[in-house]
Design an enzyme around this catalytic site. Structure first.
Site, PDB file in Angstrom:
ATOM      1  N   TYR A 146    -111.954  -4.714  -2.871  1.00 43.05           N
ATOM      2  CA  TYR A 146    -110.860  -4.739  -1.907  1.00 43.05           C
ATOM      3  C   TYR A 146    -111.057  -3.630  -0.871  1.00 43.05           C
ATOM      4  O   TYR A 146    -110.926  -3.861   0.338  1.00 43.05           O
ATOM      5  CB  TYR A 146    -109.539  -4.554  -2.652  1.00 43.05           C
ATOM      6  CG  TYR A 146    -108.306  -4.715  -1.801  1.00 43.05           C
ATOM      7  CD1 TYR A 146    -107.812  -5.976  -1.499  1.00 43.05           C
ATOM      8  CD2 TYR A 146    -107.620  -3.605  -1.312  1.00 43.05           C
ATOM      9  CE1 TYR A 146    -106.671  -6.135  -0.722  1.00 43.05           C
ATOM     10  CE2 TYR A 146    -106.479  -3.748  -0.542  1.00 43.05           C
ATOM     11  CZ  TYR A 146    -106.006  -5.021  -0.254  1.00 43.05           C
ATOM     12  OH  TYR A 146    -104.883  -5.170   0.520  1.00 43.05           O
ATOM     13  N   LYS A 150    -111.634  -4.093   3.259  1.00 45.16           N
ATOM     14  CA  LYS A 150    -110.717  -3.571   4.262  1.00 45.16           C
ATOM     15  C   LYS A 150    -111.379  -2.523   5.156  1.00 45.16           C
ATOM     16  O   LYS A 150    -111.145  -2.487   6.371  1.00 45.16           O
ATOM     17  CB  LYS A 150    -109.472  -2.993   3.590  1.00 45.16           C
ATOM     18  CG  LYS A 150    -108.640  -4.031   2.845  1.00 45.16           C
ATOM     19  CD  LYS A 150    -108.179  -5.167   3.747  1.00 45.16           C
ATOM     20  CE  LYS A 150    -107.214  -6.104   3.054  1.00 45.16           C
ATOM     21  NZ  LYS A 150    -106.707  -7.166   3.951  1.00 45.16           N
TER      22      LYS A 150
END
Length: 241
Positions: A146, A150
């Site tokens: 994740y 990002k």
């Protein structure tokens, strides 16, 4: 209206931040094209705000491209779709990596590319907002893929801002803190994990989807005409301390 134009594409619009953003922008006069995997959530948006729903699996690049082309040359794109697979570095799986990077990073790039191509063909202008996360700035356990997705999207935001700026297209990243969506509730349900995190927020709370939606609306609007290539932290001061 307080937004970039009358037509805004929102990915991941069926729930969470995407849904809150769809409602807020519709209230301010925008026409919403809602992209997502869940037909029920999108149909709710059709009923509630008159959105145009497009059911799509953004993990499939061909479907993502087709969905943006179906939406047509809108005035703004909000890349809000996101997933997480909670894995530690030593336990990371190929499936987890492909799922998270496929939706959070590749799909956002594909959607931005197709949106920008249509805007250039239409004479330029428009705004792309990429929803990222403070996880791209700090190392949270279990968030390896994740965080990579990002942080990668923020890097891509800067490149897109530079390359698309001559066409009048602004590109901005909005980086929320923990936002109380279903995804975050799953990741932060353990008080032993959430309470120390909460204590690091000068605002004294995590974000709500509406907090992030208002920030997205702000950077879409003409008042942010000189804002591009930036990352706006919607974090209650977390990154400041």
């Amino acid at each position: 209206m307080g937004v970039a134009g009358p037509s805004i594409i929102i990915t991941g619009a069926g729930k969470g931040i995407g849904r809150a953003t769809a409602h807020l922008l519709a209230e301010r006069g925008a026409r919403i094209v809602a992209l997502g995997r869940t037909p029920d959530g999108l149909e709710d948006l059709r009923t509630e705000i008159g959105a145009h729903p497009i059911v799509v699996d953004l993990a499939d690049p061909a479907q993502a491209r087709a969905a943006i082309r179906e939406a047509g040359p809108c005035d703004g794109l909000v890349n809000c779709a996101g997933i997480n697979v909670l894995e530690r570095v030593l336990d990371m799986t190929d499936a987890g990596y492909e799922a998270v990077l496929g939706v959070n990073l590749r799909a956002a790039l594909v959607c931005a590319q197709e949106f920008a191509r249509m805007r250039v063909a239409a004479g330029g202008g428009g705004v792309i907002v990429n929803v990222t996360s403070i996880a791209g700035h700090r190392g949270f356990p279990d968030h390896v893929c994740y965080a990579a997705s990002k942080a990668g999207l923020e890097g891509a935001t800067r490149v897109m801002a530079r390359e698309l700026g001559p066409h009048g297209i602004r590109v901005v990243a909005v980086a929320p803190t923990v936002t109380m969506t279903a995804l975050a509730v799953d990741a932060w349900s353990d008080p032993a994990k959430s309470e120390p995190m909460m204590a690091r927020h000068p605002a004294g709370r995590f974000a709500e989807p509406d907090d992030v939606a208002r920030a997205i609306a702000m950077v879409l609007g003409d008042d942010a005409a000189m804002v591009t290539g930036s990352v706006l932290a919607v974090d209650g001061g977390f990154l400041a301390v």
